[in-house]
Design a protein around this motif. Structure first.
Motif, short mmCIF file in Angstrom:
data_model
loop_
_atom_site.label_atom_id
_atom_site.label_comp_id
_atom_site.label_asym_id
_atom_site.label_seq_id
_atom_site.Cartn_x
_atom_site.Cartn_y
_atom_site.Cartn_z
N HIS A 7 19.85 -44.58 -36.58
CA HIS A 7 20.48 -43.85 -35.48
C HIS A 7 21.84 -43.30 -35.91
CE1 HIS A 7 17.69 -46.69 -33.52
NE2 HIS A 7 17.48 -45.67 -32.69
N LEU A 8 21.85 -42.55 -37.02
CA LEU A 8 23.12 -42.04 -37.55
C LEU A 8 23.79 -41.06 -36.60
CD1 LEU A 8 22.33 -41.66 -41.34
CD2 LEU A 8 24.02 -43.14 -40.26
N THR A 9 23.02 -40.23 -35.92
CA THR A 9 23.60 -39.28 -34.98
C THR A 9 24.35 -40.02 -33.88
OG1 THR A 9 21.83 -37.72 -35.43
CG2 THR A 9 23.13 -37.33 -33.46
N GLU A 10 23.72 -41.03 -33.32
CA GLU A 10 24.35 -41.80 -32.25
C GLU A 10 25.56 -42.57 -32.77
OE1 GLU A 10 21.13 -41.87 -32.98
OE2 GLU A 10 20.06 -41.17 -31.20
N VAL A 42 28.27 -35.83 -36.88
CA VAL A 42 27.15 -35.69 -35.94
C VAL A 42 26.34 -34.45 -36.29
CG1 VAL A 42 26.52 -35.19 -33.54
CG2 VAL A 42 28.27 -36.91 -34.04
N ALA A 43 27.05 -33.33 -36.48
CA ALA A 43 26.35 -32.08 -36.79
C ALA A 43 25.60 -32.17 -38.11
CB ALA A 43 27.36 -30.94 -36.84
N ASP A 49 19.53 -36.41 -43.59
CA ASP A 49 19.55 -37.86 -43.40
C ASP A 49 20.39 -38.57 -44.45
OD1 ASP A 49 17.96 -37.77 -41.15
OD2 ASP A 49 16.09 -38.00 -42.27
N LEU A 50 20.95 -37.83 -45.38
CA LEU A 50 21.75 -38.44 -46.45
C LEU A 50 23.11 -38.88 -45.91
CD1 LEU A 50 20.94 -35.95 -49.34
CD2 LEU A 50 19.99 -38.24 -48.97
#
Length: 153
Positions: A7-10, A42-43, A49-50
């Motif tokens: 959940h990298l974006t979150e 976030v962007a 995904d790196l």
């Protein structure tokens, strides 16, 4: 740790929000610039995904914001009218001599409706009553004044 990678974006968004909230308490604009870097993370997380790329983009944006945007923004936000309080507000004002002013015998001047003890700023001068003077300095309760030149017609 696996949840963060999934959940990298979150995660980046949570970091940005926490920095933004912390900025509201510090008001120094540093945390806001770091929050902008986290938003860049976030962007980037939406594109790749790196984690290394996301962190690099976040770091570059944050440092760029701190170096380029923050100085001008802080200067603009912190700029305001200069407040002169107390006796300092009389420096630069003009008044009228009511008693002759000299170094040996301090006289009196009327400054903004008040009578002040005065001495000449230039110790060689003697300023007669009725002359217009400008306050150069205030020391204690004494105004150090200099005559305002008049145009002879």
């Amino acid at each position: 740790m696996d949840w963060i990678r999934e959940h990298l974006t979150e995660t980046w968004l949570a970091i940005a929000v926490m920095l933004g909230v912390a900025e509201m308490f510090s008001l120094d604009l540093v945390l806001a610039m770091l929050a902008a870097g986290a938003l860049a993370g976030v962007a980037t997380s939406l594109v790749t995904d790196l984690v290394a790329v996301q962190a690099a983009v976040a770091l570059v944006v944050a440092v760029g914001m701190l170096a380029v945007v923050r100085p001008g923004l802080a200067r603009r936000l912190h700029k305001g009218p200069e407040l002169r309080l107390g006796h300092g507000k009389l420096v630069g004002t003009q008044g009228t001599v009511t008693e002759t002013v000299s170094t040996l015998t301090p006289g009196r001047v009327r400054l903004q409706g008040e009578i002040w003890t005065a001495q000449p700023f230039d110790e060689t001068l003697s300023i007669e009553a009725g002359e217009t003077v400008e306050v150069f300095e205030i020391r204690g309760a004494t105004a150090f004044v200099h005559p305002v030149p008049r145009l002879e017609t």
